[in-house]
Enzyme design. Structure first.
Site, mmCIF file in Angstrom:
data_model
loop_
_atom_site.group_PDB
_atom_site.id
_atom_site.type_symbol
_atom_site.label_atom_id
_atom_site.label_comp_id
_atom_site.label_asym_id
_atom_site.label_seq_id
_atom_site.Cartn_x
_atom_site.Cartn_y
_atom_site.Cartn_z
ATOM 1 N N GLY A 213 -25.894 -58.756 -60.398
ATOM 2 C CA GLY A 213 -25.236 -57.723 -59.597
ATOM 3 C C GLY A 213 -25.196 -56.410 -60.327
ATOM 4 O O GLY A 213 -25.930 -56.206 -61.295
ATOM 5 N N ASN A 214 -24.375 -55.506 -59.863
ATOM 6 C CA ASN A 214 -24.177 -54.248 -60.582
ATOM 7 C C ASN A 214 -22.747 -53.783 -60.377
ATOM 8 O O ASN A 214 -21.984 -54.407 -59.653
ATOM 9 C CB ASN A 214 -25.201 -53.188 -60.139
ATOM 10 N N ARG A 215 -22.394 -52.679 -61.018
ATOM 11 C CA ARG A 215 -20.986 -52.282 -61.075
ATOM 12 C C ARG A 215 -20.512 -51.445 -59.893
ATOM 13 O O ARG A 215 -19.412 -50.905 -59.917
ATOM 14 C CB ARG A 215 -20.733 -51.467 -62.343
#
Ligand code: CTP
Length: 404
Positions: A213-215
């Site tokens: 995922g990412n932030r």
């Protein structure tokens, strides 16, 4: 802009309440019809008679006014006032009233109306510098702003307490101009537009428990969806996994992966005039997610082969069909150059550049520092603003492009 507009002015307790008398005068001079609601505390600083004389309307203070002769009048007065307003402006807005509004308390006429009012709510937070800088007040204002409340930044300077800092009521003409700007936006300038917004990260499964995922928090995209809906657009928001409330009057579709996001975008894009891709779509995904949880084997690490995801925006740019396409670019170096390249290769009408280098920009932050770039070579960097204000600035630029 203000001519004939109904401005409901809430005045709360604070020494700056006296300045609101001048505010009423200026709003009236500009042609607005102003009705004033005061809290009990405000009446300790200025007499209601002053405001009723200036506004040429009776001043409402009490939720349970004795002047109201019938039960039905008492029961609906707040609704009538709320429905009358084109805008509800609270100036000065005390820390106490701000806290009540954050939590939806409704224990006086002003806070009841703030809940009942569909018109835009503008706050001019005014208090001692330490109260304004207090984390609780800051958090309350951020929450309200995130929910679509306009917050006029206070002026800095010396306070009645002799303290120096932010928290002073801005100059009257600054408030008047701000109200004009909000009225312009709430003029439903996007009423005939259909806008598709994407927001948040995508999660690409590695196995049933793990993902890539990412932030991205989704806050920027949600702010765009909220602002567009407030301005009358019909908004569809396709959101990756985030923990955010769905803005009012927004149709939300939840997705997990880039593939799901692409499918949802392609299903919804037909009727859209504008597509705003604020989502941080994962560029890669595990080729084959494991069916069961990958077990830890001492001395071994799993071999997860990654493959590319579809580029949703690129695909949209190849077949624009007259739609206006807006992309976001998050960069860490050579920002302008990379953003310009994306603008071109993805065939966009506008790109919003965020740099992780800027303090107060990017993931999870309440504020953003952005630069708009367009194919005509225009580059416009905005000062640090709340994501809701950035969203409105973005919509202002989009409106100009739609007019063309
Ligand atoms: N985007 C998209 N589909 C992807 C990747 C990105 O639609 N698979 C969109 C994003 O929503 C954003 C824009 O493209 O509006 C730019 O995304 P960004 O990740 O900054 O750029 P990339 O093209 O992915 O390039 P890089 O990651 O190398 O910077």
């Amino acid at each position: 802009m203000l001519k004939g507009k109904h401005i409901l002015l809430g005045v709360t307790g604070g020494i700056a309440a006296y300045k609101s008398c001048y505010l009423v005068r200026e709003l009236k001079k500009a042609g607005a019809d102003v009705k004033v609601i005061m809290t009990d505390a405000a009446t300790r600083f200025v007499a209601p008679l002053t405001f009723s004389t200036l506004s040429e309307h009776e001043v409402a203070v009490d939720l349970w006014s004795e002047n109201q002769s019938t039960r039905s009048e008492i029961g609906t007065r707040h609704i009538d006032l709320a429905a009358w307003a084109d805008v509800l402006l609270v100036a000065p807005a005390s820390a106490n009233t701000i806290a009540k509004m954050t939590f939806g308390l409704a224990d006086n006429l002003l806070t009841v109306i703030a809940l009942a009012c569909r018109a835009p709510l503008i706050l001019a937070p005014t208090m001692d510098a330490d109260m304004f800088l207090n984390e609780t007040t800051r958090r309350n204002l951020d929450l309200l702003n995130e929910r679509g409340v306009f917050v006029i930044p206070p002026a800095e300077g010396e306070h009645a307490s002799r303290l120096h800092g932010p928290g002073r009521l801005p100059e009257i003409d600054v408030i008047v101009r701000y109200v004009e700007g909000v009225l312009e936006k709430s003029y439903q300038d996007f009423r005939s537009a259909s806008i598709l917004v994407t927001a948040g990260p995508t999660h690409e499964p590695i196995d049933p428990v793990r993902f890539l995922g990412n932030r991205s928090s989704g806050k920027m995209g949600f702010a765009v969806a909220r602002a567009a809906a407030m301005r009358g657009a019909s908004v569809t928001l396709i959101s990756g996994p985030v923990h955010l409330e769905t803005p009012r009057h927004v149709k939300r579709i939840n997705v997990e992966t880039a593939d799901e996001m692409q499918k949802a975008v392609m299903e919804q894009v037909g009727s859209a005039d504008v597509v705003i891709m604020a989502a941080a779509v994962a560029d890669f995904k595990p080729e084959k997610p494991h069916r069961g949880k990958i077990k830890k084997i001492p001395g071994e690490v799993p071999d997860v082969k990654l493959i590319s995801n579809v580029d949703i925006l690129m695909a949209l740019g190849e077949k624009k069909n007259g739609k206006l396409l807006v992309g976001f670019a998050l960069e860490t170096e050579n920002e302008l150059e990379h953003a310009r390249e994306k603008l071109k290769t993805k065939n966009l009408d506008l790109i919003v550049l965020n740099s992780l280098q800027d303090e107060g920009a990017g993931f999870g932050s309440e504020t953003n520092v952005v630069t708009f770039l367009d194919p005509d070579g225009n580059t416009e960097r905005l000062p640090k603003q709340s994501k809701f204000d950035v969203a409105n600035s973005l919509l202002d630029r989009i409106r100009l492009k739609l007019k063309k």
